[in-house]
Design a protein around this motif. Structure first.
Motif, PDB file in Angstrom:
ATOM      1  N   LEU A   1      61.994 112.202  61.809  1.00  0.00           N
ATOM      2  CA  LEU A   1      62.163 111.634  63.264  1.00  0.00           C
ATOM      3  C   LEU A   1      63.708 110.669  63.189  1.00  0.00           C
ATOM      4  CD1 LEU A   1      58.520 109.287  63.279  1.00  0.00           C
ATOM      5  CD2 LEU A   1      59.490 111.318  64.318  1.00  0.00           C
ATOM      6  N   GLY A   2      64.349 110.661  64.447  1.00  0.00           N
ATOM      7  CA  GLY A   2      65.475 110.112  64.697  1.00  0.00           C
ATOM      8  C   GLY A   2      65.011 109.076  65.898  1.00  0.00           C
ATOM      9  N   PRO A   3      66.342 107.860  65.265  1.00  0.00           N
ATOM     10  CA  PRO A   3      67.816 108.789  65.123  1.00  0.00           C
ATOM     11  C   PRO A   3      67.492 108.156  63.608  1.00  0.00           C
ATOM     12  CG  PRO A   3      67.448 106.778  66.583  1.00  0.00           C
ATOM     13  CD  PRO A   3      66.361 107.424  66.227  1.00  0.00           C
ATOM     14  N   VAL A   4      68.757 109.595  62.919  1.00  0.00           N
ATOM     15  CA  VAL A   4      68.854 109.183  61.771  1.00  0.00           C
ATOM     16  C   VAL A   4      70.534 108.850  61.413  1.00  0.00           C
ATOM     17  CG1 VAL A   4      69.180 110.780  59.418  1.00  0.00           C
ATOM     18  CG2 VAL A   4      67.772 111.748  61.497  1.00  0.00           C
ATOM     19  N   LEU A   5      70.455 106.986  61.247  1.00  0.00           N
ATOM     20  CA  LEU A   5      71.278 107.173  60.837  1.00  0.00           C
ATOM     21  C   LEU A   5      72.326 106.358  59.674  1.00  0.00           C
ATOM     22  CD1 LEU A   5      71.335 103.577  63.584  1.00  0.00           C
ATOM     23  CD2 LEU A   5      72.027 106.327  63.625  1.00  0.00           C
ATOM     24  N   ASN A   6      70.989 106.691  58.826  1.00  0.00           N
ATOM     25  CA  ASN A   6      71.161 107.217  57.028  1.00  0.00           C
ATOM     26  C   ASN A   6      70.328 108.498  56.737  1.00  0.00           C
ATOM     27  OD1 ASN A   6      72.045 106.372  54.639  1.00  0.00           O
ATOM     28  ND2 ASN A   6      70.503 105.405  54.145  1.00  0.00           N
TER      29      ASN A   6
ATOM     30  N   TYR B   1      69.074 111.840  70.169  1.00  0.00           N
ATOM     31  CA  TYR B   1      69.141 110.916  71.582  1.00  0.00           C
ATOM     32  C   TYR B   1      70.728 110.624  71.407  1.00  0.00           C
ATOM     33  CZ  TYR B   1      64.934 110.223  69.075  1.00  0.00           C
ATOM     34  OH  TYR B   1      63.222 110.759  68.414  1.00  0.00           O
ATOM     35  N   PHE B   2      71.533 110.008  72.754  1.00  0.00           N
ATOM     36  CA  PHE B   2      72.550 109.833  73.350  1.00  0.00           C
ATOM     37  C   PHE B   2      72.722 108.585  72.237  1.00  0.00           C
ATOM     38  CE2 PHE B   2      76.028 107.669  74.994  1.00  0.00           C
ATOM     39  CZ  PHE B   2      76.662 109.370  75.490  1.00  0.00           C
ATOM     40  N   SER B   3      72.019 107.963  71.758  1.00  0.00           N
ATOM     41  CA  SER B   3      72.994 106.662  71.010  1.00  0.00           C
ATOM     42  C   SER B   3      73.106 107.151  69.786  1.00  0.00           C
ATOM     43  CB  SER B   3      72.157 105.763  70.831  1.00  0.00           C
ATOM     44  OG  SER B   3      70.321 106.287  70.379  1.00  0.00           O
ATOM     45  N   SER B   4      72.413 108.291  69.494  1.00  0.00           N
ATOM     46  CA  SER B   4      73.328 108.672  67.568  1.00  0.00           C
ATOM     47  C   SER B   4      73.398 110.091  67.261  1.00  0.00           C
ATOM     48  CB  SER B   4      72.051 107.972  66.262  1.00  0.00           C
ATOM     49  OG  SER B   4      70.683 109.545  67.062  1.00  0.00           O
ATOM     50  N   GLY B   5      73.738 110.694  68.598  1.00  0.00           N
ATOM     51  CA  GLY B   5      73.864 111.898  68.527  1.00  0.00           C
ATOM     52  C   GLY B   5      73.637 113.410  67.478  1.00  0.00           C
ATOM     53  N   ASP B   6      73.913 114.449  67.364  1.00  0.00           N
ATOM     54  CA  ASP B   6      73.722 115.268  66.736  1.00  0.00           C
ATOM     55  C   ASP B   6      73.434 115.027  65.038  1.00  0.00           C
ATOM     56  OD1 ASP B   6      73.732 118.038  66.217  1.00  0.00           O
ATOM     57  OD2 ASP B   6      75.280 117.873  64.682  1.00  0.00           O
ATOM     58  N   GLU B   7      74.483 114.420  65.112  1.00  0.00           N
ATOM     59  CA  GLU B   7      73.996 114.079  62.972  1.00  0.00           C
ATOM     60  C   GLU B   7      73.428 113.036  63.074  1.00  0.00           C
ATOM     61  OE1 GLU B   7      76.707 114.779  60.866  1.00  0.00           O
ATOM     62  OE2 GLU B   7      77.700 116.161  62.533  1.00  0.00           O
ATOM     63  N   GLY B   8      72.784 112.349  64.557  1.00  0.00           N
ATOM     64  CA  GLY B   8      71.711 111.106  64.057  1.00  0.00           C
ATOM     65  C   GLY B   8      70.725 112.113  64.337  1.00  0.00           C
ATOM     66  N   ALA B   9      70.398 112.489  64.044  1.00  0.00           N
ATOM     67  CA  ALA B   9      68.486 113.383  65.086  1.00  0.00           C
ATOM     68  C   ALA B   9      68.277 113.843  63.041  1.00  0.00           C
ATOM     69  CB  ALA B   9      69.429 114.773  65.628  1.00  0.00           C
ATOM     70  N   PRO B  10      67.054 114.192  63.704  1.00  0.00           N
ATOM     71  CA  PRO B  10      65.977 114.416  62.037  1.00  0.00           C
ATOM     72  C   PRO B  10      66.091 116.044  62.928  1.00  0.00           C
ATOM     73  CG  PRO B  10      64.884 114.012  64.464  1.00  0.00           C
ATOM     74  CD  PRO B  10      65.853 113.822  64.881  1.00  0.00           C
ATOM     75  N   THR B  11      65.599 116.812  62.151  1.00  0.00           N
ATOM     76  CA  THR B  11      65.651 118.211  60.960  1.00  0.00           C
ATOM     77  C   THR B  11      64.944 118.985  62.307  1.00  0.00           C
ATOM     78  OG1 THR B  11      63.615 118.044  59.401  1.00  0.00           O
ATOM     79  CG2 THR B  11      65.729 118.446  58.536  1.00  0.00           C
ATOM     80  N   HIS B  12      65.330 120.204  62.824  1.00  0.00           N
ATOM     81  CA  HIS B  12      64.431 120.832  63.830  1.00  0.00           C
ATOM     82  C   HIS B  12      62.998 120.908  62.932  1.00  0.00           C
ATOM     83  CE1 HIS B  12      67.934 122.228  64.909  1.00  0.00           C
ATOM     84  NE2 HIS B  12      67.564 122.665  65.873  1.00  0.00           N
ATOM     85  N   ASP B  13      61.612 121.159  64.251  1.00  0.00           N
ATOM     86  CA  ASP B  13      60.455 121.626  63.637  1.00  0.00           C
ATOM     87  C   ASP B  13      60.471 123.115  64.601  1.00  0.00           C
ATOM     88  OD1 ASP B  13      59.228 120.092  62.595  1.00  0.00           O
ATOM     89  OD2 ASP B  13      59.853 118.135  64.241  1.00  0.00           O
ATOM     90  N   GLU B  14      59.625 123.899  63.772  1.00  0.00           N
ATOM     91  CA  GLU B  14      59.576 125.030  64.721  1.00  0.00           C
ATOM     92  C   GLU B  14      58.264 125.466  66.230  1.00  0.00           C
ATOM     93  OE1 GLU B  14      59.690 128.450  62.244  1.00  0.00           O
ATOM     94  OE2 GLU B  14      58.001 130.093  62.974  1.00  0.00           O
TER      95      GLU B  14
END
Lengths: 415, 550
Positions: A278-283, B76-89
């Motif tokens: 789940l996001g946001p993933v900050l860590n 999310y805008f706040s955390s961007g691509d780097e802060g997104a979880p992995t994909h779900d198919e």
């Protein structure tokens, strides 16, 4: 010689002939009913399931109704509910069941022990919380905190199951109170029951701590609110089970059970991979994050044991005893937890597998300036702290007094 | 009598209008996107959750290309691509149709990134989604009764346990209960009841407080505005004042008003629609006077009461529609437009009265315009046709691609020019005003929101920090003012360059198409705006929408 466990005698009254088949008496159960083991096992499933679930939410985030930690909790509920429910039905429908005379009749037709009643209540409460929690998620969104109204029902259910295990072992253990044990089997059974009661009490303490852990994290170890929470919860519980237990150092042992039970999942699970779903993933973590290092309760617990032993043969009013125990408990706890809290939060030596202070929720920014520092809001001036700690002492006094009274009742539980 | 009824219905409609939630659109929460990504063309439908955290339902219809798998993840805008979880198919549920859910955990501006894989390559589509709680639910009777029964059982059982604990539970095995134990049991049960009542009262108070917290802090509250019309020197002006006082505790979830960014080069798109007939329409672009006040000169609209919809987008891609009603008491006689791209149209009222909504009536097919493949005459003499229409009555919830073609005076295809950087714009309003959407050929979302999110995804920082608000506002004002002065061709060039290019193919010929799924049954009016020979032309169509029979 009177048996310490009259229930196991065929006559229903005090007798000499053992009811239990010899094979069962000498097997691993030592004549203690299987459901007692089952409910203690259920209690362990519940606390480890809960700790796993918390770590799952710290590391992975997303879960379903049948996620592994949930299943472990359900196993606890189901085992406790089925074994206890079966026991109640057995006693109700078998008129000649030799355990009927030592059970409680309720609602005119049913028979059961207090322990089984608590377990069944707990299982129903846990069952009730599921649809309520589901509705809550649909109405207010998925809750991400530990304490919410539906989670409280679940928590009460879990604690009732665990209390069932405590009361179940307690009733059997209490029958040994003042008994003179002659044969080896009875001595072994007595020791087993002492231990089972200690373990069951320690497991319940873990859930109790888990529920209020948000108020007792290392970040707030220098704030008086931390000590107020400690004061409300621990003296009450520790003195109750400490007074009821027949162990020599009950509070120390129960505190040790609590610490070890809390630590084992936090030591083992971080060995396994886990990525946030789940996001946001900050860590961006790759493995499970440990929960929190438990309070060093064994130290004040040992002091309580010593004091209880010291005052056990002296005529002292429970109010006065409560005051002494409260002051000593809070004083020792402050002396231990203040520096230990700072060590856990600030010291680089706490950032390892043993103390797991580097464990960090996936949604929190790992570069946060106060990750390893006391947040200003969690610090107080000396005056503010002393004022708060004074309130904590008052809370501890009442908590201890209620705990002693509860312990008195626990000592009398027989069924 | 009829007048009173009409006023009553009209007042009810206005009440609904005021009380409805207004996200990027009004009453139309889903996002529909039609995009060309590499060799793939997909129609994406995102049904966002109405509570946060919650799940968005994502459906992808593959229109072109050989798709093997589609992966989705929230960004999310706040955390961007780097802060997104992995994909779900997403699951392939039918030929060319994929479905799945995506968890949205945080409130605010968000997006769903779809990664399309197949023999035709790997392509990405980003769907902007406003992740906000909009639902206020009560407990269904069935659930309530079931829980109440279980709760009562638990209370009775606990009272029994407490009673037994204080009496029979302390009896030695085999010992009969003395007479005093009955009293003890009753006292125990009494104490148990009192304690349980206290606990349950406290628990219920906590529940109420949680519900209140949800309403105060989590539930989306649209930004309120107060609009008024003033008249001076025969020129009517629309003044819009944004009212942040209504946020209440929701304030902390919002970006500052200084972070409003232009969408198609305009800070605010205002749509005025006269009620009840929806016969007068204007698409205006007010100037920002300061962070709270916007002003626009009004075109010569007839007097009456107007529904006002104002679309704004913030720097984080959060898009919302503000709503109000405004009265124009006299048409302006010397009207000058504030913005060269302002447009308006006065036409026939809707063929169906507002009071007939949802009721069976005989004139379903007697609407003045908008019959299947019906055509309308445009101001410059050309004709606009609604082509490939699925039927005379459309169904709710079904994703349609609404296609409109323009023919010149001789009936030949008329070449269209970009209008505000797009092939065309459309506005759809339900007869009572409770549904409003501003559509583009690529979908139901704001281009500026997409631009913000695509830029944010390209940015590798994990936490977004807003710049200085005043400086940001000044720079935006300068940009918008400069853009306004640019010649049409140059302006379109700038606007089109700013849009995420890879996903947009400008089909500037004689046709515009808009993907849309009508959210509720009723009668709708569609305004389609295109540009031809430097002139904005508006075609008006009516349609009826009924609930799907399936």
């Amino acid at each position: 010689m009177q048996s310490a466990l009259p229930s196991f005698d065929q006559s229903g009254s005090v007798g000499t002939k053992s009811l239990i088949p010899s094979a069962r008496v000498t097997d691993w159960r030592l004549g203690i009913p299987t459901y007692i083991y089952a409910v203690v096992f259920a209690s362990l499933c519940i606390i480890w399931g809960l700790l796993w679930d918390i770590m799952w939410h710290m590391s992975i985030g997303r879960d379903g109704l049948f996620s592994a930690p949930h299943v472990l909790i359900y196993v606890g509920a189901v085992v406790a509910g089925i074994f206890s429910g079966f026991k109640i039905l057995q006693l109700t429908f078998q008129k000649q069941n030799p355990m009927r005379p030592e059970s409680i009749r309720f609602w005119g037709i049913f028979y059961g022990s207090l322990g089984t009643l608590f377990c069944v209540w707990g299982a129903i409460a846990m069952l009730t919380s599921a649809p309520f929690d589901d509705w809550w998620h649909n109405t207010y969104g998925l809750d991400v905190q530990i304490l919410t109204p539906p989670h409280t029902i679940l928590a009460f259910g879990m604690m009732a199951v665990q209390l069932g295990a405590v009361i179940g072992t307690l009733a059997l253990q209490n029958r040994f109170r003042d008994a003179v044990l002659t044969n080896e089997l009875e001595k072994r059974r007595y020791r087993r029951l002492q231990l089972l009661f200690g373990v069951a009490s320690g497991l319940l303490l873990c859930v109790l701590f888990g529920l209020f852990s948000e108020k007792m994290d290392r970040e707030s170890a220098h704030h008086s609110s931390y000590y107020t929470s400690v004061a409300i919860i621990f003296p009450l519980y520790l003195l109750a089970v400490g007074r009821a237990s027949l162990l020599r150092y009950p509070i120390t042992i129960i505190s040790a059970v609590y610490m070890v039970t809390m630590l084992i999942p936090s030591w083992i699970l971080p060995l396994f991979p886990a990525t946030p779903r789940l996001g946001p993933v900050l860590n961006p973590i790759t493995h499970y994050q440990g929960f929190i290092f438990p309070l060093l309760l064994v130290v004040p617990g040992f002091c309580l044991d010593k004091l209880m032993q010291h005052f056990s043969h002296k005529k002292i009013n429970d109010w006065a005893l409560a005051a002494i125990l409260a002051v000593v408990f809070m004083g020792v706890l402050l002396a231990v937890q203040w520096p230990f809290g700072a060590f856990l939060l600030e010291s680089p030596y706490a950032r390892n597998w043993f103390f797991f202070s580097d464990s960090w929720y996936y949604g929190s920014d790992p570069t946060w300036a106060y990750r390893y520092k006391f947040y200003p809001e969690n610090l107080q001036s000396t005056t503010e702290f002393l004022q708060g700690f004074g309130i904590a002492l008052v809370c501890a006094f009442f908590s201890a007094r209620v705990g002693l009274a509860w312990g008195n009742w626990m000592k009398r539980v027989q069924r | 009598m009829k007048l009173i009824q009409r006023v009553g219905v009209y007042s009810l409609a206005l009440l609904l209008f005021f009380s409805m939630t207004a996200l990027a659109h009004v009453g139309s929460p889903g996002v529909l996107i039609q995009k060309q990504a590499g060799k793939y063309q997909v129609l994406v439908s995102v049904n966002p959750p109405d509570v946060i955290p919650g799940t968005a339902k994502v459906t992808v219809f593959v229109e072109q290309g050989r798709v093997k798998t589609i992966d989705a993840r929230p960004i999310y805008f706040s955390s961007g691509d780097e802060g997104a979880p992995t994909h779900d198919e997403l699951k392939a549920v039918a030929a060319g149709r994929f479905e799945g859910i995506v968890w949205l955990m945080s409130s605010g501006s968000s997006s769903i990134e779809l990664v399309i894989n197949g023999p035709d390559g790997r392509e990405t589509v980003v769907a902007p989604v406003m992740s906000v709680a909009t639902a206020t639910r009560t407990m269904p009777a069935g659930t309530g009764i079931g829980l109440l029964a279980l709760g009562l059982l638990l209370v009775v059982l606990m009272v029994t346990i407490v009673g037994a604990s204080m009496s029979d539970g302390t009896l030695k095995p085999g010992q009969a209960a003395p007479a005093t134990f009955r009293r003890k049991r009753l006292i125990g049960m009494g104490i148990g009841t009192v304690v349980l009542v206290l606990v349950l009262t406290g628990w219920r108070t906590w529940w109420n407080a949680s519900a209140e917290h949800y309403r105060s802090y989590n539930l989306y509250k649209p930004l309120a505005m107060q609009s008024s019309v003033t008249s001076r020197d025969n020129q009517s002006r629309l003044l819009i004042r944004l009212d942040t006082a209504t946020y209440g505790r929701y304030r902390r979830s919002r970006p500052k008003l200084s972070f409003i960014v232009p969408d198609h080069g305009k800070l605010m798109h205002v749509f005025l629609v006269r009620t009840p007939g929806l016969d007068a329409f204007a698409h205006l672009h007010p100037d920002r006077l300061d962070s709270l006040n916007y002003q626009s000169k009004l075109p010569p609209l007839p007097k009456g009461q107007y529904l006002l919809y104002a679309d704004i987008v913030y720097r984080n891609g959060f898009a919302e529609t503000l709503t109000d009603t405004v009265t124009i008491s006299a048409p302006a006689t010397a009207a000058k437009a504030t913005d060269p791209d302002d447009s308006w149209l006065v036409t026939e009222p809707m063929g169906v009265q507002a009071s007939a909504v949802g009721m069976p009536h005989l004139d379903d097919d007697m609407v003045l315009c908008g019959k299947p493949s019906a055509s309308v005459k445009l101001e410059d003499g050309s004709t606009m046709l609604w082509t490939d229409r699925a039927g005379s009555v459309l169904e709710t919830g079904k994703p349609y691609v609404l296609r409109f073609a323009v023919a010149d005076e001789k009936g030949k295809s008329a070449k269209l020019e970009p209008y505000l950087g797009m092939g065309g714009h459309a506005a759809i309003v339900r007869s009572d005003g409770t549904v409003y959407v501003h559509l583009h050929p690529v979908g139901t979302y704001s281009m500026a929101a997409e631009e913000s999110l695509v830029d944010r995804i390209a940015d590798t920082t994990r936490v977004f920090h807003f710049p200085d608000a005043n400086r940001f506002r000044d720079s935006i004002d300068t940009y918008v003012a400069r853009l306004k002065q640019l010649p049409e061709a140059e302006k379109n060039k700038v606007l089109m360059a700013a849009m995420p290019a890879m996903n947009h193919t400008m089909k500037v010929n004689n046709m515009v198409e808009f993907p849309y799924a009508f959210p509720r049954a009723g009668h709708y009016r569609v305004w389609v705006q295109v540009r031809r020979n430097g002139r904005v032309l508006t075609g008006v169509f009516d349609t009826q929408v009924k609930d799907s029979l399936l």
